[in-house]
Write a protein that holds these residues in place. Sequence first.
Motif, PDB file in Angstrom:
ATOM      1  N   LYS A  59       0.825  -1.212   0.000  1.00 36.14           N
ATOM      2  CA  LYS A  59       0.000   0.000   0.000  1.00 36.14           C
ATOM      3  C   LYS A  59       0.859   1.263   0.000  1.00 36.14           C
ATOM      4  N   ILE A  60       1.978   1.199   0.744  1.00 36.65           N
ATOM      5  CA  ILE A  60       2.878   2.366   0.765  1.00 36.65           C
ATOM      6  C   ILE A  60       3.506   2.588  -0.605  1.00 36.65           C
ATOM      7  N   ASN A  61       3.927   1.484  -1.259  1.00 36.25           N
ATOM      8  CA  ASN A  61       4.525   1.605  -2.594  1.00 36.25           C
ATOM      9  C   ASN A  61       3.526   2.151  -3.614  1.00 36.25           C
ATOM     10  N   LEU A  62       2.291   1.652  -3.555  1.00 36.01           N
ATOM     11  CA  LEU A  62       1.265   2.148  -4.474  1.00 36.01           C
ATOM     12  C   LEU A  62       0.983   3.626  -4.245  1.00 36.01           C
ATOM     13  N   LEU A  63       0.950   4.014  -2.994  1.00 37.09           N
ATOM     14  CA  LEU A  63       0.698   5.419  -2.684  1.00 37.09           C
ATOM     15  C   LEU A  63       1.821   6.305  -3.187  1.00 37.09           C
ATOM     16  N   GLN A  64       3.076   5.885  -3.004  1.00 38.35           N
ATOM     17  CA  GLN A  64       4.214   6.646  -3.507  1.00 38.35           C
ATOM     18  C   GLN A  64       4.200   6.735  -5.029  1.00 38.35           C
ATOM     19  N   SER A  65       3.860   5.611  -5.707  1.00 39.95           N
ATOM     20  CA  SER A  65       3.840   5.594  -7.170  1.00 39.95           C
ATOM     21  C   SER A  65       2.771   6.538  -7.724  1.00 39.95           C
ATOM     22  N   SER A  66       1.574   6.474  -7.156  1.00 36.68           N
ATOM     23  CA  SER A  66       0.494   7.355  -7.641  1.00 36.68           C
ATOM     24  C   SER A  66       0.802   8.817  -7.378  1.00 36.68           C
ATOM     25  N   THR A  67       1.443   9.101  -6.250  1.00 35.64           N
ATOM     26  CA  THR A  67       1.811  10.484  -5.943  1.00 35.64           C
ATOM     27  C   THR A  67       2.855  11.000  -6.920  1.00 35.64           C
ATOM     28  N   GLY A  68       3.838  10.175  -7.310  1.00 36.08           N
ATOM     29  CA  GLY A  68       4.867  10.576  -8.264  1.00 36.08           C
ATOM     30  C   GLY A  68       4.304  10.832  -9.648  1.00 36.08           C
ATOM     31  N   LYS A  69       3.348   9.989 -10.083  1.00 37.66           N
ATOM     32  CA  LYS A  69       2.741  10.191 -11.398  1.00 37.66           C
ATOM     33  C   LYS A  69       1.949  11.482 -11.445  1.00 37.66           C
ATOM     34  N   GLN A  70       1.213  11.783 -10.386  1.00 40.08           N
ATOM     35  CA  GLN A  70       0.447  13.023 -10.368  1.00 40.08           C
ATOM     36  C   GLN A  70       1.354  14.242 -10.360  1.00 40.08           C
ATOM     37  N   ALA A  71       2.526  14.104  -9.696  1.00 40.65           N
ATOM     38  CA  ALA A  71       3.453  15.245  -9.660  1.00 40.65           C
ATOM     39  C   ALA A  71       4.112  15.470 -11.011  1.00 40.65           C
ATOM     40  N   SER A  72       4.392  14.366 -11.757  1.00 37.46           N
ATOM     41  CA  SER A  72       5.065  14.502 -13.047  1.00 37.46           C
ATOM     42  C   SER A  72       4.110  14.916 -14.158  1.00 37.46           C
ATOM     43  N   LYS A  73       2.823  14.653 -14.021  1.00 37.80           N
ATOM     44  CA  LYS A  73       1.849  14.994 -15.044  1.00 37.80           C
ATOM     45  C   LYS A  73       1.119  16.259 -14.657  1.00 37.80           C
ATOM     46  N   PRO A  74       1.292  17.372 -15.440  1.00 40.46           N
ATOM     47  CA  PRO A  74       0.607  18.613 -15.083  1.00 40.46           C
ATOM     48  C   PRO A  74      -0.896  18.484 -15.290  1.00 40.46           C
ATOM     49  N   THR A  75      -1.601  19.294 -14.583  1.00 42.27           N
ATOM     50  CA  THR A  75      -3.057  19.266 -14.684  1.00 42.27           C
ATOM     51  C   THR A  75      -3.529  19.762 -16.041  1.00 42.27           C
ATOM     52  N   ASN A  76      -2.731  20.634 -16.713  1.00 43.93           N
ATOM     53  CA  ASN A  76      -3.109  21.169 -18.011  1.00 43.93           C
ATOM     54  C   ASN A  76      -1.843  21.393 -18.827  1.00 43.93           C
ATOM     55  N   SER A  77      -1.672  20.637 -19.927  1.00 39.82           N
ATOM     56  CA  SER A  77      -0.442  20.697 -20.713  1.00 39.82           C
ATOM     57  C   SER A  77      -0.588  21.566 -21.949  1.00 39.82           C
ATOM     58  N   THR A  78      -1.645  22.353 -22.057  1.00 39.64           N
ATOM     59  CA  THR A  78      -1.858  23.223 -23.208  1.00 39.64           C
ATOM     60  C   THR A  78      -2.097  24.651 -22.743  1.00 39.64           C
ATOM     61  N   CYS A  79      -1.844  25.580 -23.655  1.00 42.44           N
ATOM     62  CA  CYS A  79      -2.122  26.988 -23.373  1.00 42.44           C
ATOM     63  C   CYS A  79      -3.624  27.238 -23.472  1.00 42.44           C
ATOM     64  N   PRO A  80      -4.115  28.273 -22.830  1.00 38.20           N
ATOM     65  CA  PRO A  80      -5.553  28.565 -22.903  1.00 38.20           C
ATOM     66  C   PRO A  80      -5.994  28.878 -24.326  1.00 38.20           C
ATOM     67  N   LYS A  81      -7.255  28.649 -24.593  1.00 38.02           N
ATOM     68  CA  LYS A  81      -7.799  28.885 -25.922  1.00 38.02           C
ATOM     69  C   LYS A  81      -7.780  30.367 -26.246  1.00 38.02           C
ATOM     70  N   LEU A  82      -7.341  30.689 -27.484  1.00 37.32           N
ATOM     71  CA  LEU A  82      -7.258  32.086 -27.911  1.00 37.32           C
ATOM     72  C   LEU A  82      -8.599  32.565 -28.456  1.00 37.32           C
ATOM     73  N   ASP A  83      -8.869  33.833 -28.253  1.00 38.16           N
ATOM     74  CA  ASP A  83     -10.109  34.429 -28.760  1.00 38.16           C
ATOM     75  C   ASP A  83     -10.065  34.515 -30.279  1.00 38.16           C
ATOM     76  N   THR A  84     -11.218  34.363 -30.899  1.00 38.36           N
ATOM     77  CA  THR A  84     -11.306  34.508 -32.347  1.00 38.36           C
ATOM     78  C   THR A  84     -11.277  35.985 -32.721  1.00 38.36           C
ATOM     79  N   LEU A  85     -10.835  36.263 -33.948  1.00 39.98           N
ATOM     80  CA  LEU A  85     -10.720  37.638 -34.423  1.00 39.98           C
ATOM     81  C   LEU A  85     -12.017  38.076 -35.088  1.00 39.98           C
ATOM     82  N   THR A  86     -12.472  39.260 -34.738  1.00 37.79           N
ATOM     83  CA  THR A  86     -13.577  39.868 -35.467  1.00 37.79           C
ATOM     84  C   THR A  86     -13.025  40.435 -36.771  1.00 37.79           C
ATOM     85  N   ASN A  87     -13.652  40.065 -37.883  1.00 39.24           N
ATOM     86  CA  ASN A  87     -13.206  40.452 -39.224  1.00 39.24           C
ATOM     87  C   ASN A  87     -11.839  39.853 -39.545  1.00 39.24           C
TER      88      ASN A  87
END
Length: 449
Positions: A59-87
């Motif tokens: 259980k300790i090993n599983l907890l450490q492994s899951s914690t490491g994966k969450q730390a290495s994987k960002p919650t959002n790997s893309t930039c925010p969506k850009l607004d469309t241009l009028t005209n």
Amino acid sequence: MFASAVTVLCFLGFCSLHPSFGQDCTNRQDIQGSLKQVQKLLSAHEASYLQSLRNLKKKINLLQSSTGKQASKPTNSTCPKLDTLTNGRKLGKSHSVGHEVHFLCEPGYELVGSESRVCQESLTWSGQQPSCRDINECASSPCLNGGTCVDEVNQFSCICAKGWAGVTCQSPLPTFFVTMTNTSAATSPDAAAATTLPAATAGPFVRPSRCSTVQGTTHCTCEPGYTISGRDSSICTDIDECELFHDGQAGRLCLHTCVNTAGGYRCTCPAGYNVTRDGRSCKDIDECATRQNNCTRDQTCINTYGGFQCVRVDCPKIPNATYVKTSPMRCERNPCPVDNKACSQTPNSFSYHYLAVVSNLSAPRVMFRVSALRPIGDTLRFSMLGGKQARRHFTVQRSDRLTGQLMLVSPVQGPATLEAEVEMSELERRVQLGRYITKVTMFVSQYEF
């Protein structure tokens, strides 16, 4: 269970230490049976304890492994969506790190802000959010001769002053000359006779009037192009149409030079131009097509407004690279050695183009386009090279994903020669694959025909 086993052991130890109590103690068979049971109990307890330790460790090993994966994987790997241009519109859909997005405006609008933006490691976009601003086509004052400009989407219209017509109010309306008549009272029939001028006053710009008497009143008229001279109704003088219509409401008779003649006028053009069929405009003479030039065989004749230019294209001399002429207006780089990185960073080709334009050409205006026929990388970038003079009159914009255009942003007063260099860079994941230079030379004439 563990407590009962300890009690049995204590009891057996007491009996072994005090044999005098042997009668009261259990016999040896019972003791051996009890010891076997205690041994079984201890073995079972040990096995259960070890299994619990193993489960806890997992259980300790599983907890450490899951914690490491969450730390290495960002919650959002893309930039925010850009607004469309009028005209306008956006080129590029990926918002991942390192990807580039380009912006274009519809015809009649100009881009304000960053032409392209890159998703950075910080998950923010480079540059500023652009916008499309309506181009004021009237900014360059395209309407001539007092005309009023009306700005419209991607175009303009002119409300012309009285006496002028045309898209830019450049053409005067036809003017009809009415013969002027001077009337004076006559006391005798002899006054009706035509007067003969003295030889000293006769000439091409002076004519005798033609008089007739009707019911006792003398009427004198002049030939077309002449008018009664002051109070003397017997003398007609030439009308200077060039002076009369130079700054008048009807405007100029000739687009270049007006020459007054006896009873009329004629239009002339500067050297390098011929008068058009309407007799008032000027048309450029193509010295290159008519072979009215002195260019040598190793030169190329470029026709300009009012003249010509003899140009010779020589391939540039750049350290670490050599170039060969593949056409009269193009030089390409020879293949680079595999280990020569300096050579691979030099431009792949140089192209030369020459433009002839009139003076005070209205702006903004597209002068030249550069595009890639078979792109290799995932991104094309367009930029302008050159000094302050070129940047004062030109800029480079993107018309679509594969095309950049050289824009004239301010009118140029001729005569002048301007040079601008447009660089097209081809990239793959932000790594440069090639550079292509286009040199544009613009010959600006002295006149605005």
